[in-house]
Design a protein around this motif. Structure first.
Motif, mmCIF file in Angstrom:
data_model
loop_
_atom_site.group_PDB
_atom_site.id
_atom_site.type_symbol
_atom_site.label_atom_id
_atom_site.label_comp_id
_atom_site.label_asym_id
_atom_site.label_seq_id
_atom_site.Cartn_x
_atom_site.Cartn_y
_atom_site.Cartn_z
ATOM 1 N N TYR A 1 36.724 45.646 37.121
ATOM 2 C CA TYR A 1 37.519 45.482 35.648
ATOM 3 C C TYR A 1 38.674 43.759 36.125
ATOM 4 O O TYR A 1 38.854 43.225 34.733
ATOM 5 N N SER A 2 38.861 43.575 36.805
ATOM 6 C CA SER A 2 39.647 43.096 37.221
ATOM 7 C C SER A 2 39.230 41.669 36.943
ATOM 8 O O SER A 2 39.631 40.613 36.719
ATOM 9 N N GLU A 3 37.993 40.930 37.683
ATOM 10 C CA GLU A 3 37.931 39.923 38.039
ATOM 11 C C GLU A 3 37.465 39.000 36.901
ATOM 12 O O GLU A 3 38.075 37.911 36.740
ATOM 13 N N GLY A 4 37.069 39.522 35.770
ATOM 14 C CA GLY A 4 36.290 38.723 34.529
ATOM 15 C C GLY A 4 38.386 38.481 34.383
ATOM 16 O O GLY A 4 37.834 37.281 33.205
ATOM 17 N N TYR B 1 48.464 44.275 44.868
ATOM 18 C CA TYR B 1 47.022 44.541 45.473
ATOM 19 C C TYR B 1 45.708 44.910 44.750
ATOM 20 O O TYR B 1 44.326 44.857 45.428
ATOM 21 N N TYR B 2 46.187 46.854 44.294
ATOM 22 C CA TYR B 2 45.135 47.356 44.073
ATOM 23 C C TYR B 2 44.333 46.637 43.009
ATOM 24 O O TYR B 2 42.977 46.950 42.300
ATOM 25 N N LEU B 3 44.899 45.610 41.946
ATOM 26 C CA LEU B 3 43.958 45.157 41.294
ATOM 27 C C LEU B 3 43.112 44.199 41.602
ATOM 28 O O LEU B 3 42.227 44.386 41.097
ATOM 29 N N LEU B 4 43.907 43.513 42.771
ATOM 30 C CA LEU B 4 42.316 43.063 43.256
ATOM 31 C C LEU B 4 41.757 43.983 44.732
ATOM 32 O O LEU B 4 40.946 42.127 45.017
ATOM 33 N N ARG B 5 42.021 44.603 44.529
ATOM 34 C CA ARG B 5 41.003 44.885 45.992
ATOM 35 C C ARG B 5 39.600 45.892 45.401
ATOM 36 O O ARG B 5 39.808 46.754 43.715
ATOM 37 N N SER B 6 38.516 45.780 46.410
ATOM 38 C CA SER B 6 37.359 46.254 45.593
ATOM 39 C C SER B 6 37.243 47.769 45.856
ATOM 40 O O SER B 6 37.468 48.857 46.775
ATOM 41 N N PRO B 7 36.358 48.351 44.655
ATOM 42 C CA PRO B 7 35.804 48.488 43.782
ATOM 43 C C PRO B 7 36.607 47.949 42.698
ATOM 44 O O PRO B 7 36.125 47.814 41.462
ATOM 45 N N PHE B 8 38.118 47.818 42.082
ATOM 46 C CA PHE B 8 38.602 47.726 41.267
ATOM 47 C C PHE B 8 38.820 46.646 41.018
ATOM 48 O O PHE B 8 38.316 46.573 39.213
ATOM 49 N N TYR B 9 38.388 45.831 41.791
ATOM 50 C CA TYR B 9 39.022 43.831 41.379
ATOM 51 C C TYR B 9 37.453 43.719 40.823
ATOM 52 O O TYR B 9 36.779 42.851 39.564
ATOM 53 N N ASP B 10 36.089 44.469 41.454
ATOM 54 C CA ASP B 10 34.781 43.742 40.831
ATOM 55 C C ASP B 10 34.524 44.474 39.462
ATOM 56 O O ASP B 10 33.434 43.965 38.693
ATOM 57 N N ARG C 1 42.700 25.854 39.002
ATOM 58 C CA ARG C 1 41.288 25.763 39.524
ATOM 59 C C ARG C 1 40.901 26.027 41.418
ATOM 60 O O ARG C 1 39.899 26.588 41.525
ATOM 61 N N PRO C 2 41.091 25.190 41.748
ATOM 62 C CA PRO C 2 41.193 25.551 43.451
ATOM 63 C C PRO C 2 41.535 27.497 43.726
ATOM 64 O O PRO C 2 41.037 27.753 44.355
ATOM 65 N N LEU C 3 42.243 28.405 42.835
ATOM 66 C CA LEU C 3 42.713 29.980 43.220
ATOM 67 C C LEU C 3 41.077 29.817 42.713
ATOM 68 O O LEU C 3 40.657 31.305 43.375
ATOM 69 N N MET C 4 40.951 29.609 41.203
ATOM 70 C CA MET C 4 39.321 30.304 41.280
ATOM 71 C C MET C 4 38.402 29.987 41.869
ATOM 72 O O MET C 4 37.738 31.377 42.667
ATOM 73 N N ASP C 5 38.269 29.531 43.207
ATOM 74 C CA ASP C 5 37.718 28.946 43.219
ATOM 75 C C ASP C 5 37.562 29.438 45.113
ATOM 76 O O ASP C 5 36.476 29.672 46.039
ATOM 77 N N TYR C 6 38.889 29.838 45.323
ATOM 78 C CA TYR C 6 39.496 30.440 46.535
ATOM 79 C C TYR C 6 38.501 31.982 46.518
ATOM 80 O O TYR C 6 39.125 32.581 47.320
ATOM 81 N N LEU C 7 39.221 32.313 45.240
ATOM 82 C CA LEU C 7 39.157 34.066 45.348
ATOM 83 C C LEU C 7 38.063 34.774 45.496
ATOM 84 O O LEU C 7 38.213 35.929 46.511
ATOM 85 N N PRO C 8 37.123 34.179 45.504
ATOM 86 C CA PRO C 8 35.494 35.390 46.352
ATOM 87 C C PRO C 8 35.780 34.828 47.697
ATOM 88 O O PRO C 8 35.326 35.961 48.383
ATOM 89 N N ALA C 9 36.175 33.955 48.885
ATOM 90 C CA ALA C 9 36.457 33.773 49.896
ATOM 91 C C ALA C 9 37.153 34.875 50.769
ATOM 92 O O ALA C 9 36.999 35.892 51.355
ATOM 93 N N TRP C 10 38.808 34.585 49.623
ATOM 94 C CA TRP C 10 39.816 35.649 49.100
ATOM 95 C C TRP C 10 39.076 36.909 49.548
ATOM 96 O O TRP C 10 39.841 38.052 50.574
ATOM 97 N N GLN C 11 38.285 37.487 48.576
ATOM 98 C CA GLN C 11 37.880 38.964 48.470
ATOM 99 C C GLN C 11 37.591 39.269 49.837
ATOM 100 O O GLN C 11 37.036 40.660 50.209
ATOM 101 N N LYS C 12 36.263 38.336 50.606
ATOM 102 C CA LYS C 12 35.637 38.791 51.011
ATOM 103 C C LYS C 12 36.688 39.266 52.715
ATOM 104 O O LYS C 12 35.417 39.507 53.689
#
Length: 264
Positions: A222-225, A211-220, A246-257
């Motif tokens: 390095y990982s996001e792109g 999960y640390y790959l998906l947690r900010s600020p690392f995600y913002d 495709r739904p996962l790509m749309d969901y990731l920003p909401a999941w991050q918040k």
């Protein structure tokens, strides 16, 4: 488990079930300040309950969820017709004279919902084995292991405190949380003779380090792109995968918040 300990586990399970809803509902009603207030209160309540279980009731390594969900398929009781026979199950089965193969008699065939393809003896043995595994007492923790579990329990509070001190864009909360998680796992790795439930919990905590790959600020930074590029390539070039990516790509920003989705 004593009744007070069961009540603590129940309240802890309730908090884990409603934490995401409470965060989102409070953010909708009272805004960002209310959202962070409810996050701190829930994490504080969870830490207090877990510390009580650890230090007062000697609960050992605590699992998540605190109360293991009931597997209804595995816990189905034997068919009433099976219970009418003797406990050994001899009247429920037939043994072939030549092959010595055990088959169920037609009179003791259960309903379709509770039917299984093993003999009654095999089912009774598997149910008793699962019951023994679930009822195994917690492994006693020494001083080192108690400190390690305390680090894991208090990590969310220390992370929230560091967020308040250094801000959400700072690397220090991310690094502090990672150090505490890794330190806790390292100290618990020396513990031997764990039961099955505790070993599964340690494996779960190890996997959650991803999960640390998906947690900010690392995600913002390095990982996001890279993650979005990989999902886009899978959606464009692998047939059928786009329905998921495709739904996962749309969901990731909401999941991050949502704090409890990736930090809770």
């Amino acid at each position: 488990q004593s009744l007070p300990q069961q009540k603590l586990l129940t309240w802890l399970s309730v908090l884990e079930c409603v934490e995401v809803f409470a965060e989102m509902g409070t953010a909708r009603v009272w805004g960002e300040m209310g959202r962070w207030t409810i996050i701190v209160l829930i994490q504080l309540a969870k830490a207090i309950l877990r510390l009580l279980l650890l230090l007062w009731y000697k609960a050992g390594i605590q699992t998540s969820p605190p109360i293991v969900p009931l597997n209804r398929e595995q816990q189905q009781p034997l068919h009433p017709q099976d219970m009418e026979g003797n406990s050994s199950g001899k009247d429920q089965t037939y043994v072939g004279k030549r092959s010595s193969r055990v088959v169920r008699s037609l009179q003791s065939t259960p309903s379709l919902q509770s039917r299984h393809w093993g003999s009654p003896q095999q089912r009774e043995e598997s149910q008793s084995r699962r019951a023994e595994e679930m009822n195994q007492p917690s492994t006693p923790l020494g001083l080192q292991e108690t400190i390690a579990e305390s680090l894991y329990i208090t990590r969310p509070l220390l992370h929230l405190l560091s967020l308040g001190v250094w801000g959400q864009r700072s690397w220090k909360p991310w690094l502090l949380s990672a150090v505490l998680d890794i330190s806790s796992l390292s100290l618990l790795s020396d513990l031997k003779d764990l039961n099955r439930r505790e070993r599964a919990e340690l494996r779960r905590r190890t996997i959650l380090l991803l999960y640390y790959l998906l947690r900010s600020p690392f995600y913002d930074r390095y990982s996001e792109g890279r993650i979005l590029l990989l999902l886009r390539l899978l959606a464009d070039y692998v047939p059928g995968v786009g329905f998921v990516t495709r739904p996962l790509m749309d969901y990731l920003p909401a999941w991050q918040k949502i704090y409890f989705y990736n930090w809770g």
